[in-house]
Design an enzyme around this catalytic site. Structure first.
Site, PDB file in Angstrom:
ATOM      1  N   ARG A 108       0.918  -1.113   0.193  1.00  0.00           N
ATOM      2  CA  ARG A 108       0.065  -0.158  -0.073  1.00  0.00           C
ATOM      3  C   ARG A 108       0.827   1.074   0.073  1.00  0.00           C
ATOM      4  NH1 ARG A 108      -5.051   1.953   3.521  1.00  0.00           N
ATOM      5  NH2 ARG A 108      -6.101   0.461   2.043  1.00  0.00           N
ATOM      6  N   HIS A 135      -7.315   0.230  -6.272  1.00  0.00           N
ATOM      7  CA  HIS A 135      -7.562  -0.316  -5.238  1.00  0.00           C
ATOM      8  C   HIS A 135      -8.105  -1.553  -5.466  1.00  0.00           C
ATOM      9  CE1 HIS A 135      -7.822  -0.961  -0.908  1.00  0.00           C
ATOM     10  NE2 HIS A 135      -8.722  -0.052  -0.448  1.00  0.00           N
ATOM     11  N   GLN A 138     -10.292  -4.007  -2.925  1.00  0.00           N
ATOM     12  CA  GLN A 138     -11.411  -3.604  -2.505  1.00  0.00           C
ATOM     13  C   GLN A 138     -12.699  -3.861  -3.423  1.00  0.00           C
ATOM     14  OE1 GLN A 138     -12.181  -0.958   0.143  1.00  0.00           O
ATOM     15  NE2 GLN A 138     -14.078  -1.587  -0.367  1.00  0.00           N
ATOM     16  N   ASP A 231     -16.981   7.733  -1.785  1.00  0.00           N
ATOM     17  CA  ASP A 231     -15.878   7.642  -0.969  1.00  0.00           C
ATOM     18  C   ASP A 231     -15.399   9.156  -0.217  1.00  0.00           C
ATOM     19  OD1 ASP A 231     -13.355   6.920   0.062  1.00  0.00           O
ATOM     20  OD2 ASP A 231     -12.504   6.641  -2.122  1.00  0.00           O
ATOM     21  N   CYS A 272     -16.276   2.115   0.755  1.00  0.00           N
ATOM     22  CA  CYS A 272     -15.136   1.612   0.980  1.00  0.00           C
ATOM     23  C   CYS A 272     -14.634   1.756   2.481  1.00  0.00           C
ATOM     24  CB  CYS A 272     -14.029   1.748   0.084  1.00  0.00           C
ATOM     25  SG  CYS A 272     -13.585   3.613   0.034  1.00  0.00           S
ATOM     26  N   ARG A 317     -13.812  -7.849   2.981  1.00  0.00           N
ATOM     27  CA  ARG A 317     -12.554  -7.415   2.595  1.00  0.00           C
ATOM     28  C   ARG A 317     -11.750  -8.764   2.821  1.00  0.00           C
ATOM     29  NH1 ARG A 317     -10.433  -2.593   2.168  1.00  0.00           N
ATOM     30  NH2 ARG A 317      -8.928  -3.922   0.656  1.00  0.00           N
TER      31      ARG A 317
HETATM   32  N1   CP Z   1     -11.249   0.515   2.607  1.00  0.00           N
HETATM   33  C1   CP Z   1     -10.207   0.410   3.009  1.00  0.00           C
HETATM   34  O1   CP Z   1      -9.096   0.322   2.209  1.00  0.00           O
HETATM   35  O2   CP Z   1      -9.994   0.725   4.183  1.00  0.00           O
HETATM   36  P1   CP Z   1      -8.178   0.950   5.038  1.00  0.00           P
HETATM   37  O3   CP Z   1      -7.876   2.112   4.604  1.00  0.00           O
HETATM   38  O4   CP Z   1      -8.845   0.870   6.580  1.00  0.00           O
HETATM   39  O5   CP Z   1      -7.568  -0.260   4.876  1.00  0.00           O
HETATM   40  N1  NVA Z   2      -9.782   7.146  -1.684  1.00  0.00           N
HETATM   41  C1  NVA Z   2      -9.393   6.785  -0.506  1.00  0.00           C
HETATM   42  C2  NVA Z   2      -9.730   5.125  -0.300  1.00  0.00           C
HETATM   43  C3  NVA Z   2      -9.437   4.666   1.164  1.00  0.00           C
HETATM   44  C4  NVA Z   2      -9.810   3.407   1.272  1.00  0.00           C
HETATM   45  C5  NVA Z   2      -7.998   6.976  -0.013  1.00  0.00           C
HETATM   46  O1  NVA Z   2      -7.206   6.773  -0.993  1.00  0.00           O
HETATM   47  O2  NVA Z   2      -7.714   7.625   0.835  1.00  0.00           O
END
Ligand code: CP
Ligand code: NVA
Length: 330
Positions: A108, A135, A138, A231, A272, A317
């Site tokens: 990540r 992502h 997800q 989101d 998400c 997830r």
């Molecule tokens: N939806 C998601 O990726 O959540 P986190 O940022 O908590 O991993």
């Molecule tokens: N678009 C958001 C998604 C978090 C799961 C971010 O990147 O912060």
């Protein structure tokens, strides 16, 4: 023909066929069933995975750790403050080293290119746990949740409201196109998805019977929708100075009870997460003090309402990340 994903990295759903994506959703459902029946499945005992988190996470990190443990694997979580990556060692060298020690690497971070470099040199599968562009894990959870609730995927109308060029929105557009859904990106012109990605997804949708459309009109977006998705308005890595501008641009796209009322009778709401639907967070409180908003991308009523499936989605997830690791490592 049996589907095998052994040895593959999972960086974006653009790299996967509709059949392969469906296989991952099927496997997620199977793992969910096993977990709910307390059936042990230590099928990858003896393997180990590295989990690199350059951005914060609750769901994804917990899902990778629990899924690895359920599969009988060891896991080591690395973050920038506890590893040499970036500061003292290049991404390439780090990936080569981790590939010698671990059987798979979750990443990540920021640039999609970083995940690609890791996948090119690591010699083991690399799983994208969120980058600025995509992502993909997800998506497997989201489309499992949609299928659980609506029975099918192809032909359904999925609408994303808000920052329609962020990582989650990009991935929803790709996944919808691959699986034959009708995807609508509903947001202001300034936050539209990149034209090249839209064109690519339209070409995919032509093959699968889906479609991709863009609208600035929230009522048009919500009309007849089967899935309403939003989101947060400012993604990780974007500067907080952008809040004022983002709020002004995106307030019309908040998912409200009124918008839900325009959707199909059995429509579901997905997010998400994390979400700013009340003032129970530090950022939520700050936004309330500065801009007078008590909720942002979604009304608290919708978030907590009978059509919301956000916590099923969050649970999924874990099952879907397990499926991604299992299918690429088995
Ligand atoms: N939806 C998601 O990726 O959540 P986190 O940022 O908590 O991993
Ligand atoms: N678009 C958001 C998604 C978090 C799961 C971010 O990147 O912060």
């Amino acid at each position: 023909m049996a589907i095998s994903l052994t040895g593959r990295s999972f960086l974006t759903l653009l790299d996967f066929t509709p059949e392969e994506i469906t296989h991952l959703i099927d496997e997620s459902a199977r793992f969910k069933e096993l977990k709910h029946h307390h059936s042990l499945h230590h099928w990858l005992e003896g393997k180990n995975v590295a989990l690199i988190f350059e951005k914060t996470s609750t769901r994804t990190r917990s899902s990778f750790e629990v899924a690895a443990s359920d599969l009988g694997m060891g896991s080591t979580t690395l973050d920038p403050s506890s590893s040499q990556m970036g500061a003292k060692e290049s991404v390439e060298d780090t990936a080569r080293v981790l590939g010698r020690i671990f059987d798979g690497i979750c990443y990540r971070g920021y640039a999609q290119r970083t995940a690609e470099i890791m996948a090119e040199v690591a010699g083991v599968p690399v799983w994208n746990a969120l980058t600025d562009d995509f992502h993909p894990t997800q998506m497997i959870a989201d489309f499992l949740t949609i299928r659980e609730n609506l029975g099918t995927l192809a032909g359904k109308k999925l609408v994303f409201f808000g920052d329609a060029r962020n990582n989650v929105a990009n991935s929803l557009m790709v996944a919808s196109a691959k699986l034959g859904l009708h995807y609508t990106a509903c947001g202001p012109e300034a936050l539209r998805p990149a034209p090249e990605l839209v064109e690519r997804c339209r070409a995919i949708a032509e093959e699968t019977g889906g479609s991709v459309s863009l609208t600035e009109n929230p009522a048009e977006g919500a009309s007849g929708a089967d899935v309403l998705y939003t989101d947060i308005w400012l993604s990780m890595g974007e500067p907080p100075e952008l809040w004022a501008e983002r709020i002004e641009l995106l307030i019309p796209y908040r998912v409200t009870p009124k918008l839900m009322g325009l959707a199909a009778n059995d429509a579901i709401f997905l997010h998400c997460l994390p979400s700013f639907h009340d003032t129970e967070t530090t950022v939520g409180k700050e936004i309330h003090e500065r801009f007078g908003l008590k909720e942002m991308e979604v009304s608290d009523k919708v978030f907590r309402g009978p059509r919301s499936r956000v916590f099923d989605e969050a649970e999924n997830r874990m099952h879907s990340i397990k499926a991604v690791m299992y299918c690429t490592l088995c």
